[in-house]
Write a protein that holds these residues in place. Structure first.
Motif, PDB file in Angstrom:
ATOM      1  N   HIS A  32       0.823  -1.192   0.000  1.00  0.00           N
ATOM      2  CA  HIS A  32       0.000   0.000   0.000  1.00  0.00           C
ATOM      3  C   HIS A  32       0.862   1.248   0.000  1.00  0.00           C
ATOM      4  O   HIS A  32       0.607   2.213  -0.736  1.00  0.00           O
ATOM      5  N   ALA A  33       1.879   1.261   0.851  1.00  0.00           N
ATOM      6  CA  ALA A  33       2.746   2.433   0.885  1.00  0.00           C
ATOM      7  C   ALA A  33       3.405   2.654  -0.461  1.00  0.00           C
ATOM      8  O   ALA A  33       3.519   3.789  -0.952  1.00  0.00           O
ATOM      9  N   GLU A  34       3.823   1.558  -1.065  1.00  0.00           N
ATOM     10  CA  GLU A  34       4.507   1.682  -2.346  1.00  0.00           C
ATOM     11  C   GLU A  34       3.594   2.259  -3.423  1.00  0.00           C
ATOM     12  O   GLU A  34       4.037   3.036  -4.270  1.00  0.00           O
ATOM     13  N   GLU A  35       2.331   1.907  -3.373  1.00  0.00           N
ATOM     14  CA  GLU A  35       1.402   2.435  -4.375  1.00  0.00           C
ATOM     15  C   GLU A  35       1.221   3.950  -4.203  1.00  0.00           C
ATOM     16  O   GLU A  35       1.206   4.708  -5.186  1.00  0.00           O
ATOM     17  N   VAL A  36       1.069   4.362  -2.965  1.00  0.00           N
ATOM     18  CA  VAL A  36       0.952   5.807  -2.733  1.00  0.00           C
ATOM     19  C   VAL A  36       2.214   6.518  -3.208  1.00  0.00           C
ATOM     20  O   VAL A  36       2.172   7.534  -3.907  1.00  0.00           O
ATOM     21  N   LEU A  37       3.350   5.947  -2.836  1.00  0.00           N
ATOM     22  CA  LEU A  37       4.622   6.595  -3.161  1.00  0.00           C
ATOM     23  C   LEU A  37       4.891   6.589  -4.659  1.00  0.00           C
ATOM     24  O   LEU A  37       5.533   7.510  -5.191  1.00  0.00           O
ATOM     25  N   ALA A  38       4.424   5.581  -5.357  1.00  0.00           N
ATOM     26  CA  ALA A  38       4.602   5.558  -6.803  1.00  0.00           C
ATOM     27  C   ALA A  38       3.848   6.731  -7.439  1.00  0.00           C
ATOM     28  O   ALA A  38       4.339   7.382  -8.366  1.00  0.00           O
ATOM     29  N   ARG A  39       2.657   6.979  -6.906  1.00  0.00           N
ATOM     30  CA  ARG A  39       1.888   8.120  -7.428  1.00  0.00           C
ATOM     31  C   ARG A  39       2.544   9.441  -7.066  1.00  0.00           C
ATOM     32  O   ARG A  39       2.549  10.378  -7.861  1.00  0.00           O
ATOM     33  N   GLU A  40       3.069   9.521  -5.869  1.00  0.00           N
ATOM     34  CA  GLU A  40       3.553  10.794  -5.349  1.00  0.00           C
ATOM     35  C   GLU A  40       4.985  11.105  -5.780  1.00  0.00           C
ATOM     36  O   GLU A  40       5.331  12.270  -6.011  1.00  0.00           O
ATOM     37  N   ARG A  89      11.645   1.925   3.350  1.00  0.00           N
ATOM     38  CA  ARG A  89      12.078   2.777   4.464  1.00  0.00           C
ATOM     39  C   ARG A  89      10.917   3.093   5.400  1.00  0.00           C
ATOM     40  O   ARG A  89      11.049   3.054   6.625  1.00  0.00           O
ATOM     41  N   LEU A  90       9.782   3.422   4.822  1.00  0.00           N
ATOM     42  CA  LEU A  90       8.622   3.720   5.667  1.00  0.00           C
ATOM     43  C   LEU A  90       8.192   2.499   6.485  1.00  0.00           C
ATOM     44  O   LEU A  90       7.746   2.624   7.625  1.00  0.00           O
ATOM     45  N   VAL A  91       8.308   1.328   5.906  1.00  0.00           N
ATOM     46  CA  VAL A  91       7.962   0.112   6.658  1.00  0.00           C
ATOM     47  C   VAL A  91       8.886  -0.046   7.858  1.00  0.00           C
ATOM     48  O   VAL A  91       8.446  -0.365   8.967  1.00  0.00           O
ATOM     49  N   LEU A  92      10.186   0.189   7.632  1.00  0.00           N
ATOM     50  CA  LEU A  92      11.131   0.098   8.757  1.00  0.00           C
ATOM     51  C   LEU A  92      10.796   1.130   9.822  1.00  0.00           C
ATOM     52  O   LEU A  92      10.766   0.830  11.020  1.00  0.00           O
ATOM     53  N   LEU A  93      10.547   2.365   9.380  1.00  0.00           N
ATOM     54  CA  LEU A  93      10.207   3.425  10.334  1.00  0.00           C
ATOM     55  C   LEU A  93       8.934   3.078  11.108  1.00  0.00           C
ATOM     56  O   LEU A  93       8.854   3.277  12.328  1.00  0.00           O
ATOM     57  N   TYR A  94       7.949   2.548  10.395  1.00  0.00           N
ATOM     58  CA  TYR A  94       6.671   2.224  11.032  1.00  0.00           C
ATOM     59  C   TYR A  94       6.838   1.115  12.064  1.00  0.00           C
ATOM     60  O   TYR A  94       6.300   1.183  13.169  1.00  0.00           O
ATOM     61  N   GLN A  95       7.565   0.074  11.716  1.00  0.00           N
ATOM     62  CA  GLN A  95       7.801  -1.020  12.675  1.00  0.00           C
ATOM     63  C   GLN A  95       8.570  -0.510  13.891  1.00  0.00           C
ATOM     64  O   GLN A  95       8.267  -0.883  15.030  1.00  0.00           O
TER      65      GLN A  95
END
Lengths: 205, 205
Positions: A132-140, A152-158
DNA sequence: CTCATTCTGGAACGCTCTTTCCAAAATGTC
DNA sequence: GACATTTTGGAAAGAGCGTTCCAGAATGAG
């Protein structure tokens, strides 16, 4: 005609889910689960087979009823960087700020990498977040930057979840997350128009 | 003259530490600890009072004998961004790649924020990491950027440890860490001279 | 050698855990 | 009402747990 169940499964699974999230699997004894769910052991066994069966159902319920909807709101097809940031920041306010962490993350730590009753659920939870994060980031940001930024966001989130669970999150960590998103916004793809709506989506705090 | 101990405490505490790291506190039964340490229960009780006493000692031992030396090498007074990056990347190779995670992080997830036998050790471990990282970053980026960057690295590191524990780390996460340090190097303070030594410190992989 | 001290190992204790058992209860159908 | 079916609740079983007990072992000092 069989006797009908005296419980609402949704309520029972939600209660079990929170008990497992709070105590972990090993420490959530059947008597703890009895208290949390309001059902007696024999009813729990009759409905779910055994403790492990209840755990699997509770973890599935967590993914479907908590993780899924949160990803829909904060990392769905219409979501933006502001929504993604909200995924972190909403952990600081009710109803997510109870300090018991995330059942996926807690289970990852409890069960480790050996095959277990948590294996599929943990993988599903982590994978869904990343996708999901990757899809948002691909658009952005554009498709080439998305995979690394999502990882990176997954690591930060965990990390955020673990420190939240330990009661060790402080303003510095929040500032680090905010700074992360400041940087991500600076890297926004020129093809993506900015709107005033973006500012309202971050809330809270 | 009392009978001398038949065991080397360093060896016993290291073995117990790994048992707790692998199984968590609740699942590391006394018979598991017997097997890991080679001591019988009565010897363990005689030496450490009870299971919780052994855990506290094992956690302290972990901080002193594993975390401390790693921080000294990768985030010590002479350390650089490359050394800091090595803190992450060394988790991927022996002897750190056994996939059982970090006793501090695992205990954070297991015990949560309620007061527990792990409270002080978890806080000490997380605080030490942050402080050390911040000192390196203050030298490398300047003192104003250090706190936020350190908090971010702590979040990334905890996330890295959790996913490592769950067996879910992949090349994407490694690439994200490498990218993080690429960015940090671009933000290096002009006051800090670069040396060719920096390239050799990152290893491995 | 005896002595005092601490350590070790095996056995046992008491408690908690997970699970099962089974009688009674709750239902709709006939 | 009787019937068949599933659910519930209390009691109990068996296993595992953390811990204690205690006799024998291991030591240096005298």
């Amino acid at each position: 005609m069989a006797r009908p169940r005296a419980f609402d499964e949704e309520i029972v699974l939600t209660a079990a889910m929170h008990a497992f999230r709070t105590h972990g699997y090993a420490r959530a004894s059947v008597s703890v689960l009895e208290e949390a769910t309001g059902l007696r052991a024999s009813s729990l066994y009759n409905a779910y087979g055994d403790k492990a069966g209840l755990f699997r159902r509770a973890l599935d319920h967590y993914l479907a009823s908590f993780v899924g909807p949160r990803l829909k709101v904060h990392a769905g097809p219409e979501s933006t960087l502001e929504d993604l940031e909200g995924l972190f920041l909403t952990l600081l306010v009710p109803p997510y700020d109870d300090g018991q962490g995330c059942l996926v993350t807690n289970s990852a730590a409890e069960f480790g990498s050996a095959p277990s009753i948590a294996t599929d659920g943990v993988r599903a939870g982590v994978t869904a977040l990343r996708r999901h994060a990757e899809e948002v980031l691909a658009r952005e940001l554009g498709p080439s930057a998305a995979p690394t930024a999502a990882a990176r966001l997954v690591l930060l989130y965990q990390g955020f979840l673990v420190l939240g669970r330990a009661g060790l999150l402080d303003d510095g960590h929040v500032a680090a997350i905010r700074a992360e998103f400041v940087e991500l916004r600076e890297r926004r793809s020129p093809n993506r128009p900015s709107t005033v709506e973006d500012e309202n989506r971050r809330s809270p705090r």
